[in-house]
Design an enzyme around this catalytic site. Structure first.
Site, PDB file in Angstrom:
ATOM      1  N   ARG A  49       0.823  -1.206   0.000  1.00  0.00           N
ATOM      2  CA  ARG A  49       0.000   0.000   0.000  1.00  0.00           C
ATOM      3  C   ARG A  49       0.858   1.257   0.000  1.00  0.00           C
ATOM      4  NH1 ARG A  49      -4.308  -1.427   4.853  1.00  0.00           N
ATOM      5  NH2 ARG A  49      -4.913  -3.501   4.111  1.00  0.00           N
ATOM      6  N   ASP A  51      -0.043   5.427   0.963  1.00  0.00           N
ATOM      7  CA  ASP A  51      -1.113   6.265   1.504  1.00  0.00           C
ATOM      8  C   ASP A  51      -1.562   7.319   0.501  1.00  0.00           C
ATOM      9  OD1 ASP A  51      -0.919   4.910   3.901  1.00  0.00           O
ATOM     10  OD2 ASP A  51       0.475   6.356   4.775  1.00  0.00           O
ATOM     11  N   ARG A 196       7.792   7.790   6.773  1.00  0.00           N
ATOM     12  CA  ARG A 196       7.355   9.137   7.143  1.00  0.00           C
ATOM     13  C   ARG A 196       7.700   9.454   8.595  1.00  0.00           C
ATOM     14  NH1 ARG A 196       1.223   9.353   5.383  1.00  0.00           N
ATOM     15  NH2 ARG A 196       1.381  11.380   6.442  1.00  0.00           N
TER      16      ARG A 196
END
Length: 242
Positions: A49, A51, A196
């Protein structure tokens, strides 16, 4: 027949990679493009995935299709995709290939724009930090990331905690050219929001808001959990390694 796709996308206008109930994810658009070409719904399996707002230069996916004759899949899919999503390559793969489970590692890049004024061409492409950063301190902190560690302090929960939070970072490199600072991470895998959160910790070090040793403290479990994540707009999935 199994096809292996390499996909690039500007994530600014999408709800991430993972298919959403209301649509609007990159996976939704790819499955819709296959439906246009094949006349039926085909499930697209991604390597992982990303975001909402995160970009990809080399996301990987696979699909299983019935033989459709001689089709230029790259051209056919791109003709049915938004301009912000492009299939770069589409080739036949072995039946044992899996975009997620066959992956040996990934490379992520985070871009910072470190100058008083953000170029309009960098809008939604980099995190704007107008004040100077201490690159030396950031590099010193980043060295602690390399090797095998428990990265639970750099993992956000996606509904439930990850059972195994140990990962190996092969390299964590920081470079500066003009106003652009790039943070490049090569690892065997990454937890949810791990890059992040790491970037947020390194930026705090560069701003002298945290010592360089704080990153090592997170990894040892003596500094609690990192709670400051860099915004999605500066993050790029560069490559999935098989």
């Amino acid at each position: 027949m199994r096809l292996r796709l390499v996909i690039a996308y500007d994530g600014s206008g999408f709800r991430g990679w993972q298919s959403q109930a209301g649509g609007g994810a990159v996976q939704d658009h790819l499955e819709a493009a296959f439906a246009q070409v094949c006349g039926r719904r085909i499930r697209v399996h991604g390597a992982g995935r990303t975001d909402a707002g995160v970009h990809a230069l080399g996301q990987c996916a696979h699909v299983d299709i019935e033989r459709e004759g001689e089709i230029d899949w790259t051209a056919a899919l791109n003709a049915n995709l938004p301009r912000e999503i492009r299939v770069l390559r589409c080739r036949r793969a072995g039946a044992d290939f899996h975009a997620r489970y066959s992956a040996k590692g990934k490379i992520y890049l985070y871009r910072l724009w470190n100058a008083p004024v953000l170029s309009p061409f960098e809008l939604r492409r980099a995190w704007h930090l107008p004040e100077p950063l201490d690159i030396g301190a950031m590099r010193q902190a980043a060295r602690a990331l390399e090797g095998e560690h428990d990265f639970k302090a750099f993992a956000a929960n996606r509904g439930k905690p990850e059972q195994d939070t140990t990962r190996t970072i092969y390299s964590a490199a920081i470079r500066k050219k003009g106003a652009v600072i790039t943070l490049r991470f090569h690892g065997d895998g990454f937890l949810y929001k791990m890059v992040r959160l790491i970037t947020g910790a390194l930026v705090k070090t560069g701003q002298s808001r945290a010592p360089a040793a704080s990153v090592a403290g997170y990894l040892r479990g003596t500094a609690g959990k990192c709670a400051f994540a860099a915004p999605a707009e500066g993050l790029y999935l560069v490559r999935v390694i098989y």
